[in-house]
Design a protein around this motif. Structure first.
Motif, PDB file in Angstrom:
ATOM      1  N   ASP A   8       0.848  -1.194   0.000  1.00  0.00           N
ATOM      2  CA  ASP A   8       0.000   0.000   0.000  1.00  0.00           C
ATOM      3  C   ASP A   8       0.887   1.250   0.000  1.00  0.00           C
ATOM      4  OD1 ASP A   8      -1.419   2.281   1.411  1.00  0.00           O
ATOM      5  OD2 ASP A   8      -3.088   0.885   1.185  1.00  0.00           O
TER       6      ASP A   8
ATOM      7  N   HIS B 269       0.376   4.313   0.859  1.00  0.00           N
ATOM      8  CA  HIS B 269       0.254   5.145   2.053  1.00  0.00           C
ATOM      9  C   HIS B 269       1.043   4.526   3.212  1.00  0.00           C
ATOM     10  CE1 HIS B 269      -2.754   7.511  -0.018  1.00  0.00           C
ATOM     11  NE2 HIS B 269      -3.418   6.398  -0.303  1.00  0.00           N
ATOM     12  N   GLN B 270       0.973   3.192   3.303  1.00  0.00           N
ATOM     13  CA  GLN B 270       1.757   2.512   4.333  1.00  0.00           C
ATOM     14  C   GLN B 270       3.246   2.646   4.030  1.00  0.00           C
ATOM     15  OE1 GLN B 270       0.434   1.680   6.924  1.00  0.00           O
ATOM     16  NE2 GLN B 270      -1.580   0.737   6.684  1.00  0.00           N
TER      17      GLN B 270
ATOM     18  N   ALA C 204       4.710   5.095   2.525  1.00  0.00           N
ATOM     19  CA  ALA C 204       5.134   6.465   2.833  1.00  0.00           C
ATOM     20  C   ALA C 204       5.360   6.639   4.325  1.00  0.00           C
ATOM     21  CB  ALA C 204       4.084   7.455   2.333  1.00  0.00           C
ATOM     22  N   ARG C 205       4.447   6.093   5.135  1.00  0.00           N
ATOM     23  CA  ARG C 205       4.629   6.212   6.592  1.00  0.00           C
ATOM     24  C   ARG C 205       5.873   5.464   7.051  1.00  0.00           C
ATOM     25  NH1 ARG C 205      -1.264   6.633   7.124  1.00  0.00           N
ATOM     26  NH2 ARG C 205      -1.510   4.386   6.934  1.00  0.00           N
TER      27      ARG C 205
ATOM     28  N   ARG D 247      -0.482   4.868  13.495  1.00  0.00           N
ATOM     29  CA  ARG D 247      -1.380   5.117  12.371  1.00  0.00           C
ATOM     30  C   ARG D 247      -1.396   3.941  11.400  1.00  0.00           C
ATOM     31  NH1 ARG D 247      -3.191  10.296  11.409  1.00  0.00           N
ATOM     32  NH2 ARG D 247      -3.185   9.948   9.149  1.00  0.00           N
ATOM     33  N   SER D 248      -0.257   3.286  11.217  1.00  0.00           N
ATOM     34  CA  SER D 248      -0.180   2.166  10.289  1.00  0.00           C
ATOM     35  C   SER D 248      -0.767   0.884  10.869  1.00  0.00           C
ATOM     36  CB  SER D 248       1.272   1.920   9.871  1.00  0.00           C
ATOM     37  OG  SER D 248       1.725   2.936   9.004  1.00  0.00           O
TER      38      SER D 248
END
Length: 368
Positions: A245, A247-248, A250-251, A307-308
């Motif tokens: 993913d 977004h994951q 990036a985190r 958050r992840s």
């Protein structure tokens, strides 16, 4: 670090104790492996880990122990700090006596904080009165280094000889994390200075840059705690099939940037502190730079992991839950704003170009 020393210092992970229990098994393992005597010079039976040329080895060991268990890392860092002060300030006879105690497996620690109305004092007859608070390892540290206020207002370092469980009060240690450090209050009233050892001259404890610059050691332990959080973050993403993913990713990428930036800064801080080749204010500023970075980055990797991973990370059977509590608690070192602004003020006031602030470290490089 040579291949030989790498092999000698390498060790399997330390098994963490339960949340509330003092890590007797882990400390016992460090004792059997010779880690409690390792800070001593080789002439006194140790491995010389407090020598300037071994600072990289010591830093990596502190990070390794912190990665496995932050409470154990906190206790071991206090042990190293106490022995470093002994080696720096004690006379030869005292060093030899206390080295034998370390070789015999005694756990040392540094207890400087004290209750507002019951601080530790030393009267003219050599009797102690008062207590130390926030004493990590209370009841298990049998060779604490404490500071006692003398009648003339100066402070004297003492190593006192305690028996396990003696004088410790853990009743108020009800905290979010780092519970296994068994941090409590210890009352020394009635002891005589002759029942311990005097370390150095009055006010030696506060001599700079050693006093402030020694913070690099707890930063190395905290770095290990950050590593554990980021590793758990990665493992959860892989186990749940979410590592593709964006977004994951990036985190997690931001977590890696924070972690590896701090690794370089802590390595630099350790080298600066060990070399003591710069003015004290410059040494302290270099260490405080790393301190401010670790403080912010530690909070960042916690937030990113939360958050992840999501709600699962807050369940008590998920490894992230205890790691988050311990790291968040351990990051709360005193006076973070003072460290940040003091570092910034020093750099703003000096005429040295930014690239030349810590030249001897940058020219040699830091093996992280």
């Amino acid at each position: 670090m040579s291949a030989h020393s790498s092999l000698h210092l390498a060790a399997p992970p330390i098994e963490a104790a339960s949340d509330d229990a003092f890590p007797h098994v882990a400390i016992g393992r460090l004792r059997r492996m010779g880690r409690l005597s390792a800070p001593l010079p080789t002439a006194l039976g140790g491995e010389g880990l407090c020598e300037p040329e071994r600072v990289g080895d010591l830093r990596r060991l502190l990070t390794q122990i912190g990665r496995d268990s932050l409470p154990v890392g906190r206790l071991y860092e206090g042990h190293v700090n106490a022995l470093a002060l002994v080696l720096r300030y004690a006379d030869a006879e005292t060093r030899e006596v206390l080295a034998r105690d370390a070789l015999d497996g005694h756990l040392f620690g540094v207890w400087n904080t004290e209750p507002k109305d019951n601080g530790l004092t030393l009267d003219p007859a050599g009797r102690l009165r008062g207590a130390k608070s926030f004493a990590s390892g209370a009841g298990s540290v049998t060779r604490p280094l404490v500071t006692a206020r003398m009648p003339d207002g100066r402070s004297l370092m003492l190593i006192l000889r305690l028996k396990a469980g003696e004088r410790a009060d853990l009743s108020e240690w009800r905290v979010h994390g780092m519970r296994a450090t068994a941090t409590g209050t210890v009352d020394f009233s009635g002891l005589h200075v002759g029942e311990g050892a005097v370390i150095g001259a009055p006010d030696d404890y506060f001599r700079q840059p050693f006093f402030f610059a020694g913070a690099w050691r707890f930063l190395a332990v905290q770095l290990g705690g950050m590593e554990a959080v980021v590793e758990t973050h990665r493992a959860h993403m892989r186990a749940t099939g979410r590592s593709s993913d964006p977004h994951q990713q990036a985190r997690f990428g931001r977590s890696l940037i924070a972690l590896e930036s701090c690794r370089l800064l802590v390595a630099q801080a350790a080298e600066i502190a060990a070399a003591e080749a710069l003015p004290p204010e410059r040494v302290i500023a270099g260490v405080n730079l790393a301190r401010a970075a670790v403080d912010q980055a530690g909070l960042d990797v916690l937030t990113l992991a939360q958050r992840s991973v999501g709600l699962a990370g807050f369940l008590d059977d998920h490894p992230l839950e205890a790691q988050m509590r311990d790291l968040a608690t351990y990051l709360r070192q005193p006076a973070p704003d003072f460290a940040l602004t003091g570092m910034a003020a020093h750099v703003l006031d000096c005429e040295t170009p930014l690239h030349a602030l810590w030249p001897e470290v940058r020219s040699q490089g830091c093996e992280a």
